[in-house]
Design a protein around this motif. Sequence first.
Motif, PDB file in Angstrom:
ATOM      1  N   PRO A 156      72.716  24.469  36.947  1.00 19.23           N
ATOM      2  CA  PRO A 156      73.715  24.506  38.022  1.00 19.23           C
ATOM      3  C   PRO A 156      73.150  23.934  39.323  1.00 19.23           C
ATOM      4  CG  PRO A 156      73.493  26.654  36.947  1.00 19.23           C
ATOM      5  CD  PRO A 156      72.348  25.794  36.487  1.00 19.23           C
ATOM      6  N   GLY A 157      74.031  23.766  40.278  1.00 21.75           N
ATOM      7  CA  GLY A 157      73.626  23.240  41.585  1.00 21.75           C
ATOM      8  C   GLY A 157      72.663  24.161  42.310  1.00 21.75           C
ATOM      9  N   HIS A 158      72.681  25.443  41.975  1.00 21.03           N
ATOM     10  CA  HIS A 158      71.738  26.416  42.531  1.00 21.03           C
ATOM     11  C   HIS A 158      71.700  27.622  41.595  1.00 21.03           C
ATOM     12  CE1 HIS A 158      75.243  28.697  44.040  1.00 21.03           C
ATOM     13  NE2 HIS A 158      75.732  27.507  44.307  1.00 21.03           N
ATOM     14  N   GLY A 159      70.686  28.430  41.708  1.00 22.31           N
ATOM     15  CA  GLY A 159      70.567  29.606  40.859  1.00 22.31           C
ATOM     16  C   GLY A 159      69.907  29.308  39.526  1.00 22.31           C
ATOM     17  N   SER A 160      70.059  30.251  38.615  1.00 24.14           N
ATOM     18  CA  SER A 160      69.396  30.181  37.307  1.00 24.14           C
ATOM     19  C   SER A 160      70.054  29.180  36.370  1.00 24.14           C
ATOM     20  CB  SER A 160      69.428  31.559  36.644  1.00 24.14           C
ATOM     21  OG  SER A 160      68.777  32.513  37.435  1.00 24.14           O
ATOM     22  N   ASP A 161      69.265  28.683  35.424  1.00 22.10           N
ATOM     23  CA  ASP A 161      69.789  27.790  34.399  1.00 22.10           C
ATOM     24  C   ASP A 161      70.222  28.620  33.192  1.00 22.10           C
ATOM     25  OD1 ASP A 161      66.959  28.245  34.341  1.00 22.10           O
ATOM     26  OD2 ASP A 161      66.810  26.879  32.657  1.00 22.10           O
ATOM     27  N   THR A 162      70.912  27.985  32.256  1.00 19.46           N
ATOM     28  CA  THR A 162      71.432  28.660  31.076  1.00 19.46           C
ATOM     29  C   THR A 162      71.664  27.630  29.978  1.00 19.46           C
ATOM     30  OG1 THR A 162      73.115  30.241  30.297  1.00 19.46           O
ATOM     31  CG2 THR A 162      73.874  28.500  31.793  1.00 19.46           C
ATOM     32  N   ALA A 163      72.205  28.066  28.868  1.00 22.17           N
ATOM     33  CA  ALA A 163      72.549  27.170  27.765  1.00 22.17           C
ATOM     34  C   ALA A 163      74.019  27.382  27.408  1.00 22.17           C
ATOM     35  CB  ALA A 163      71.675  27.441  26.553  1.00 22.17           C
ATOM     36  N   LEU A 164      74.673  26.323  26.947  1.00 24.79           N
ATOM     37  CA  LEU A 164      76.090  26.449  26.590  1.00 24.79           C
ATOM     38  C   LEU A 164      76.303  27.508  25.517  1.00 24.79           C
ATOM     39  CD1 LEU A 164      77.500  22.813  26.615  1.00 24.79           C
ATOM     40  CD2 LEU A 164      77.709  24.599  28.343  1.00 24.79           C
ATOM     41  N   GLY A 165      75.401  27.602  24.560  1.00 25.24           N
ATOM     42  CA  GLY A 165      75.535  28.592  23.500  1.00 25.24           C
ATOM     43  C   GLY A 165      75.502  30.024  24.002  1.00 25.24           C
ATOM     44  N   LEU A 216      79.607  25.292  36.573  1.00 23.47           N
ATOM     45  CA  LEU A 216      79.263  26.287  35.567  1.00 23.47           C
ATOM     46  C   LEU A 216      77.943  26.952  35.924  1.00 23.47           C
ATOM     47  CD1 LEU A 216      79.797  27.660  32.825  1.00 23.47           C
ATOM     48  CD2 LEU A 216      78.533  25.784  31.765  1.00 23.47           C
ATOM     49  N   PHE A 217      77.964  28.274  35.882  1.00 25.06           N
ATOM     50  CA  PHE A 217      76.792  29.093  36.178  1.00 25.06           C
ATOM     51  C   PHE A 217      76.617  30.120  35.065  1.00 25.06           C
ATOM     52  CE2 PHE A 217      78.353  27.615  40.222  1.00 25.06           C
ATOM     53  CZ  PHE A 217      77.193  27.281  40.922  1.00 25.06           C
ATOM     54  N   PRO A 218      75.465  30.771  34.989  1.00 26.31           N
ATOM     55  CA  PRO A 218      75.351  31.880  34.047  1.00 26.31           C
ATOM     56  C   PRO A 218      76.387  32.945  34.418  1.00 26.31           C
ATOM     57  CG  PRO A 218      73.185  31.247  34.840  1.00 26.31           C
ATOM     58  CD  PRO A 218      74.197  30.507  35.677  1.00 26.31           C
ATOM     59  N   GLY A 219      77.252  33.289  33.491  1.00 26.25           N
ATOM     60  CA  GLY A 219      78.240  34.333  33.746  1.00 26.25           C
ATOM     61  C   GLY A 219      79.587  33.863  34.229  1.00 26.25           C
ATOM     62  N   GLY A 220      79.791  32.567  34.390  1.00 28.23           N
ATOM     63  CA  GLY A 220      81.120  32.115  34.799  1.00 28.23           C
ATOM     64  C   GLY A 220      81.140  30.736  35.408  1.00 28.23           C
ATOM     65  N   VAL A 221      82.358  30.344  35.766  1.00 31.64           N
ATOM     66  CA  VAL A 221      82.528  29.051  36.430  1.00 31.64           C
ATOM     67  C   VAL A 221      82.293  29.231  37.923  1.00 31.64           C
ATOM     68  CG1 VAL A 221      84.087  28.125  34.687  1.00 31.64           C
ATOM     69  CG2 VAL A 221      85.047  29.371  36.623  1.00 31.64           C
ATOM     70  N   GLY A 222      82.303  28.137  38.659  1.00 32.19           N
ATOM     71  CA  GLY A 222      82.032  28.172  40.082  1.00 32.19           C
ATOM     72  C   GLY A 222      83.055  28.959  40.881  1.00 32.19           C
ATOM     73  N   ASN A 223      82.711  29.227  42.127  1.00 33.05           N
ATOM     74  CA  ASN A 223      83.559  30.005  43.019  1.00 33.05           C
ATOM     75  C   ASN A 223      84.799  29.211  43.416  1.00 33.05           C
ATOM     76  OD1 ASN A 223      84.688  31.604  44.994  1.00 33.05           O
ATOM     77  ND2 ASN A 223      82.789  31.882  46.123  1.00 33.05           N
ATOM     78  N   THR A 224      85.960  29.766  43.138  1.00 36.09           N
ATOM     79  CA  THR A 224      87.215  29.103  43.514  1.00 36.09           C
ATOM     80  C   THR A 224      87.925  29.875  44.621  1.00 36.09           C
ATOM     81  OG1 THR A 224      88.354  30.190  41.668  1.00 36.09           O
ATOM     82  CG2 THR A 224      87.507  27.955  41.280  1.00 36.09           C
ATOM     83  N   GLN A 225      87.164  30.715  45.322  1.00 37.86           N
ATOM     84  CA  GLN A 225      87.652  31.433  46.503  1.00 37.86           C
ATOM     85  C   GLN A 225      88.871  32.307  46.206  1.00 37.86           C
ATOM     86  OE1 GLN A 225      85.705  30.405  49.487  1.00 37.86           O
ATOM     87  NE2 GLN A 225      84.608  29.568  47.776  1.00 37.86           N
ATOM     88  N   GLY A 226      88.987  32.812  44.994  1.00 36.48           N
ATOM     89  CA  GLY A 226      90.104  33.673  44.617  1.00 36.48           C
ATOM     90  C   GLY A 226      91.423  32.937  44.410  1.00 36.48           C
TER      91      GLY A 226
END
Length: 73
Positions: free
Chosen positions: A50-59, A12-22
């Motif tokens: 997340p494992g990398h990048g910005s953090d976020t909140a579930l809300g 989970l990242f800000p703006g979506g779930v992880g990359n699933t390669q399409g």
Amino acid sequence: MVLELFCSGDSLFPGGVGNTQGDAERFTSLIIDVEAKLFNELPDETWVYPGHGSDTALGKERPNVSEWRARGW
């Protein structure tokens, strides 16, 4: 006040779930898991690292799940 923290790895990242390669099957599996194990179990106040990048909140992310499902990534 209790502060809940969660390390989401690459799920989970800000703006979506992880990359699933399409891969539609992998995306479906990941979003089902994220909804069941995070959004359905933890409160909006839970902070996500997340494992990398910005953090976020579930809300902040919760209102966008249907949009993520519709776009498929």
